[in-house]
Enzyme design. Structure first.
Site, short mmCIF file in Angstrom:
data_model
loop_
_atom_site.label_atom_id
_atom_site.label_comp_id
_atom_site.label_asym_id
_atom_site.label_seq_id
_atom_site.Cartn_x
_atom_site.Cartn_y
_atom_site.Cartn_z
N PRO A 198 -14.32 36.56 6.79
CA PRO A 198 -15.53 36.17 7.53
C PRO A 198 -16.29 37.34 8.15
CG PRO A 198 -13.78 34.61 7.96
CD PRO A 198 -13.15 35.74 7.20
N TYR A 199 -15.59 38.37 8.57
CA TYR A 199 -16.28 39.54 9.12
C TYR A 199 -17.21 40.15 8.08
CZ TYR A 199 -16.96 44.36 10.71
OH TYR A 199 -17.51 45.56 11.05
#
Length: 391
Positions: A198-199
């Site tokens: 997700p980063y």
């Protein structure tokens, strides 16, 4: 009756004169206050002075960037909500640059569109360096919504405010995590972006927003994709001081120093079965001094209606085991090492091809000895065992 009326009128006149006197004194006092009346130097353009908004400027990388900008005579406004940054870093900068019109700090959350719009309305920014972001791969896999909100949504708020107030230069802090785990090394700017956590996904979404908007505007855009940042200010004024509760999510350098200081019993290495020479992850470690130099060069080369995308790395990969050995030598401590299973979202090997940034911006990493970078950072850590002493 005439005497009573005259006395009453005299009392009223006295009260009016007294109130007028108090009001006059208050106005004089307020006018002498630095916060009153005269327009702030930050609120107006000044010939020969570039005013840079540094979001996340109380954080590790952002504070080092603010220091470099101030040394180079830029005017700097730091906006930070202090959820990850340190007010102590801002105080260091304020003590170093106390002159009026050099540095101001605004405590605000970029998720608050009204507050952000007010900041842009009240300040005459020439450029934005957008560092503010949560930035731990492991944490992003555990709390993905936080990352999409903090990185992608907040970047949209900043871009909209820039558009509304005519701020036309953006230097964006991105990451090699947008590439995911490429099939070929080294990574060039043309390597397909396929983030696996997700980063990286949130950062890529932010890049897409910026790139799409740039097609319809005259904005000058520079996107810098960092590799793994280490080191600290060579003069020992700033360093990295993550929240205690985030130590396990943080950079390997921070974990090494914590182990060397005895804050934690030893170092935990996650993953020894990767397809690399010694089984541990391979990364490209870039010194923070070099990184902020790349930002200053990017700002100097930014041109209206143009987009520059650059990898910021050394071009050389080092394994985690190599890094740990360098940290042991830098600290002089025989750090205990425990080997664990892989961390979710990590990838085996990532290092850059920095030839584009060298060719176009004349930037090359100079601090490429990781042991030396770690020694510099270690000096700060030893003298700041409690970080900056306050959140």
């Amino acid at each position: 009756m005439d005497y009573v009326d005259s006395k009453r009128k005299s009392n009223i006149c006295g009260k009016i004169l007294f109130a007028a006197g108090i009001t006059t004194l208050c106005i004089i006092f307020l006018k002498q206050s630095p916060d009153f009346s005269t327009p702030s130097q930050f609120s107006r353009q000044q010939a020969g002075v570039t005013h840079v908004l540094v979001t996340g400027g109380a954080g590790y990388i952002g504070s080092h960037a603010a220091l470099r900008l101030l040394k180079d005579s830029y005017r700097v406004t730091i906006v930070d909500n202090l959820s990850r940054g340190n007010l102590g870093a801002v105080k260091v900068l304020q003590e170093l640059f106390p002159e009026p019109g050099r540095l101001q700090f605004i405590h605000a959350d970029l998720g608050d569109a009204k507050a952000v719009n007010k900041i842009f309305a009240e300040n005459a920014f020439d450029a934005v360096m957008h560092f503010a972001a949560v930035a731990y791969v492991g944490e992003s896999t555990l709390d993905p919504l936080r990352y999409y909100h903090n990185i992608t949504s907040n970047t949209l708020v900043v871009i909209k405010a820039m558009a509304s107030h005519g701020v036309k230069t953006l230097i964006y802090s991105s990451t090699c995590a947008t590439y995911g785990e490429p099939e070929k090394m080294p990574i060039t700017e043309g390597t397909p972006q396929a983030p696996i956590n997700p980063y990286g996904k949130a950062k890529k979404m932010s890049e897409d927003i910026i790139l799409d908007f740039s097609k319809t505007s005259e904005m000058a855009v520079m996107i810098l994709r960092y590799f793994n940042v280490i080191g600290s200010d060579p003069e020992g004024r700033l360093g990295e001081a993550p929240r205690p509760e985030l130590r396990e999510q943080g950079r390997i350098s921070g974990a090494c120093f914590d182990a060397a200081l005895g804050v934690i019993p030893g170092l935990k290495i996650r993953g020894t079965d990767y397809n690399t020479a010694d089984g541990t992850c391979v990364r490209d470690y870039i010194d923070v001094t070099d990184l902020v130099d790349a930002h200053v060069k990017a700002l100097a080369h930014a041109k209206p209606s143009k987009v520059g995308i650059y990898n910021v790395g050394t071009g050389k990969g080092r394994s985690v085991k190599e890094f740990v050995e360098a940290c042991k030598k830098a600290t002089g401590v025989e750090i205990k090492v425990e080997y664990l299973s892989r961390r979710p979202g990590d990838y085996a090997e990532v290092y850059s091809d920095p030839s584009k940034i060298k060719l176009e911006l004349n930037w090359t990493a100079r601090y490429t000895d990781i042991q030396e970078s770690l020694q510099i950072a270690w000096r700060w850590q030893k003298s700041h065992r409690n970080g900056y002493g306050s959140p």
